[in-house]
Design a protein around this motif. Structure first.
Motif, short mmCIF file in Angstrom:
data_model
loop_
_atom_site.label_atom_id
_atom_site.label_comp_id
_atom_site.label_asym_id
_atom_site.label_seq_id
_atom_site.Cartn_x
_atom_site.Cartn_y
_atom_site.Cartn_z
N PRO A 156 0.83 -1.22 0.00
CA PRO A 156 0.00 0.00 0.00
C PRO A 156 0.86 1.26 0.00
O PRO A 156 1.97 1.27 0.53
CB PRO A 156 -0.81 -0.12 1.29
CG PRO A 156 0.05 -0.96 2.19
CD PRO A 156 0.76 -1.94 1.28
N SER A 157 0.33 2.33 -0.61
CA SER A 157 1.06 3.60 -0.65
C SER A 157 0.94 4.29 0.71
O SER A 157 -0.14 4.34 1.29
CB SER A 157 0.49 4.50 -1.75
OG SER A 157 1.12 5.76 -1.73
N ASP A 158 2.06 4.82 1.19
CA ASP A 158 2.06 5.49 2.49
C ASP A 158 2.16 7.01 2.34
O ASP A 158 2.42 7.71 3.31
CB ASP A 158 3.22 4.99 3.34
CG ASP A 158 4.56 5.13 2.63
OD1 ASP A 158 4.56 5.47 1.43
OD2 ASP A 158 5.61 4.88 3.27
N LEU A 159 1.94 7.52 1.11
CA LEU A 159 2.01 8.96 0.87
C LEU A 159 0.62 9.58 0.93
O LEU A 159 -0.36 8.97 0.48
CB LEU A 159 2.64 9.26 -0.49
CG LEU A 159 4.13 8.93 -0.65
CD1 LEU A 159 4.58 9.28 -2.06
CD2 LEU A 159 4.96 9.69 0.37
N PRO A 160 0.48 10.77 1.50
CA PRO A 160 -0.83 11.45 1.52
C PRO A 160 -1.33 11.74 0.11
O PRO A 160 -0.55 11.80 -0.84
CB PRO A 160 -0.54 12.74 2.30
CG PRO A 160 0.71 12.48 3.05
CD PRO A 160 1.51 11.52 2.23
N ARG A 161 -2.62 11.95 -0.03
CA ARG A 161 -3.21 12.17 -1.35
C ARG A 161 -2.81 13.51 -1.97
O ARG A 161 -2.90 13.68 -3.18
CB ARG A 161 -4.73 12.08 -1.25
CG ARG A 161 -5.25 10.69 -0.87
CD ARG A 161 -6.77 10.67 -0.86
NE ARG A 161 -7.28 9.33 -0.54
CZ ARG A 161 -8.57 9.03 -0.46
NH1 ARG A 161 -9.48 9.99 -0.68
NH2 ARG A 161 -8.95 7.79 -0.17
N TYR A 162 -2.43 14.45 -1.10
CA TYR A 162 -2.10 15.77 -1.63
C TYR A 162 -0.68 15.84 -2.18
O TYR A 162 -0.27 16.89 -2.70
CB TYR A 162 -2.26 16.84 -0.54
CG TYR A 162 -1.38 16.64 0.68
CD1 TYR A 162 -0.05 17.04 0.67
CD2 TYR A 162 -1.89 16.05 1.83
CE1 TYR A 162 0.76 16.85 1.79
CE2 TYR A 162 -1.10 15.86 2.95
CZ TYR A 162 0.23 16.26 2.92
OH TYR A 162 1.03 16.08 4.01
N VAL A 163 0.09 14.78 -2.08
CA VAL A 163 1.48 14.80 -2.52
C VAL A 163 1.62 15.12 -4.03
O VAL A 163 2.47 15.93 -4.41
CB VAL A 163 2.19 13.47 -2.17
CG1 VAL A 163 3.53 13.36 -2.90
CG2 VAL A 163 2.41 13.40 -0.68
N PRO A 164 0.81 14.50 -4.93
CA PRO A 164 0.95 14.86 -6.35
C PRO A 164 0.71 16.34 -6.62
O PRO A 164 1.44 16.96 -7.40
CB PRO A 164 -0.12 13.99 -7.03
CG PRO A 164 -0.28 12.83 -6.12
CD PRO A 164 -0.14 13.39 -4.73
N ILE A 165 -0.31 16.92 -5.97
CA ILE A 165 -0.58 18.35 -6.17
C ILE A 165 0.58 19.19 -5.65
O ILE A 165 1.02 20.15 -6.29
CB ILE A 165 -1.90 18.75 -5.48
CG1 ILE A 165 -3.07 17.97 -6.09
CG2 ILE A 165 -2.14 20.25 -5.59
CD1 ILE A 165 -4.40 18.26 -5.42
N LEU A 166 1.08 18.82 -4.47
CA LEU A 166 2.22 19.53 -3.91
C LEU A 166 3.45 19.40 -4.80
O LEU A 166 4.22 20.36 -4.96
CB LEU A 166 2.52 19.00 -2.51
CG LEU A 166 3.69 19.65 -1.76
CD1 LEU A 166 3.44 21.14 -1.57
CD2 LEU A 166 3.90 18.96 -0.41
N SER A 167 3.62 18.24 -5.40
CA SER A 167 4.75 18.03 -6.30
C SER A 167 4.67 18.95 -7.51
O SER A 167 5.68 19.54 -7.92
CB SER A 167 4.79 16.57 -6.74
OG SER A 167 5.85 16.35 -7.66
N TYR A 168 3.47 19.10 -8.09
CA TYR A 168 3.31 19.98 -9.24
C TYR A 168 3.51 21.44 -8.85
O TYR A 168 4.06 22.24 -9.63
CB TYR A 168 1.95 19.77 -9.88
CG TYR A 168 1.79 18.41 -10.53
CD1 TYR A 168 2.79 17.89 -11.34
CD2 TYR A 168 0.64 17.65 -10.33
CE1 TYR A 168 2.66 16.64 -11.94
CE2 TYR A 168 0.50 16.41 -10.93
CZ TYR A 168 1.52 15.90 -11.72
OH TYR A 168 1.39 14.67 -12.31
#
Length: 289
Positions: free
Chosen positions: A241-253
């Protein structure tokens, strides 16, 4: 530490004087630090546009299978266009300051006439930067094709390719320094080309090292988050399972946008010295009209 420069509170800035390499670097840093707010006010549209287009390109590359060569060439076109505009705007600002009574930089005015002149004057820099960038990319691929180049030398090979072609950018700066007589500016290229290449190489090495250092520092947050995302994707593919929060992709961009915009602004670290070098060489090897 105080930066020694030929700009003082009682002496106005002059562009068309001969300077040594050391004076060029020190004067460039002084101009950048003393007028940081004015530079930001004048160049923010290009920085924002570069950040947005670069981030959109990375999103498309992530969502769709884009061949690496298309991604690289598109990225080069975005970087070259923004660099050409910034080079032209910064030259206009420095030239106006040199001709004014106060000798101080003023913000660039995005009027209709200035925009038309900007699009016209930036054509030669765009062509020169595009050709040298593609040649640097081709040189890098040629070096990578050699069997004697190990993987850990790929980044030094890329830097060597860029550094080799960087002095040829002087053609674009000579074009701007002799406007509207572009022909006379091209005559300057023929005068002691090896000597000019040496000066441009030294300036590019000093200014480019500082630019790369600052770019590396500001890109650390994005790099760390991007690496964490890649590791998380690999773990998901392995069944964990992924242990990263859902907002990580948005924060990455968002970090990608901020990093690209800031890196575009920091191009001034290389651009300003090359403007000063072009005028310095012009004073030393003034072509006869």
């Amino acid at each position: 530490m105080k930066i020694k420069t030929d700009i003082t509170t009682t002496q106005r800035f002059r562009l068309d004087i001969a300077r040594s390499n050391r004076q060029i670097i020190s004067t460039s840093l002084s101009l950048l630090l003393s007028y940081a707010g004015i530079w930001a006010k004048s160049l923010w549209p290009f920085c924002v546009a570069t950040g947005l287009l670069g981030t959109i390109l990375s999103i498309l590359c992530h969502l769709a299978e884009i061949p690496p060569i298309i991604y690289q060439v598109t990225g080069i076109l975005i970087a070259v266009a923004s660099t050409a505009f910034i080079v032209t705007v910064s030259h206009q600002m420095m030239a106006d300051a040199s001709l004014s009574e106060s000798g101080k930089l003023q913000p660039f005015r995005f009027s209709k006439d200035n925009i038309q002149q900007l699009s016209k004057s930036s054509k030669i820099p765009f062509i020169v930067f595009l050709v040298t960038s593609l040649l640097a990319l081709a040189t890098f691929y040629a070096l990578c094709s050699l069997p004697v180049i190990p993987d850990f030398l790929l980044i030094p090979s890329l830097l060597s390719a860029v550094l080799f072609w960087l002095p040829f950018h002087l053609v674009a700066y000579h074009h701007l320094s002799f406007l509207p007589s572009t022909f006379v500016g091209m005559q300057l290229v023929k005068r002691k080309p090896a000597h000019q290449y040496g000066h441009a190489l030294i300036i590019g090495l000093c200014a480019g090292t500082l630019f790369l250092l600052l770019t590396f520092i500001i890109s650390l947050p994005f790099g760390i988050l991007h690496m964490a995302s890649i590791l998380s994707e690999h773990s998901v593919m392995a069944g964990d399972p992924s242990d990263l929060p859902r907002y990580v992709p948005i924060l990455s961009y968002l970090l990608s946008f901020a990093t690209l915009a800031a890196s575009t602004f920091f191009l001034l670290i290389v651009i300003i010295p090359y403007h000063l070098l072009s005028y310095s060489l012009r004073c030393r090897y003034q072509p006869k009209v």
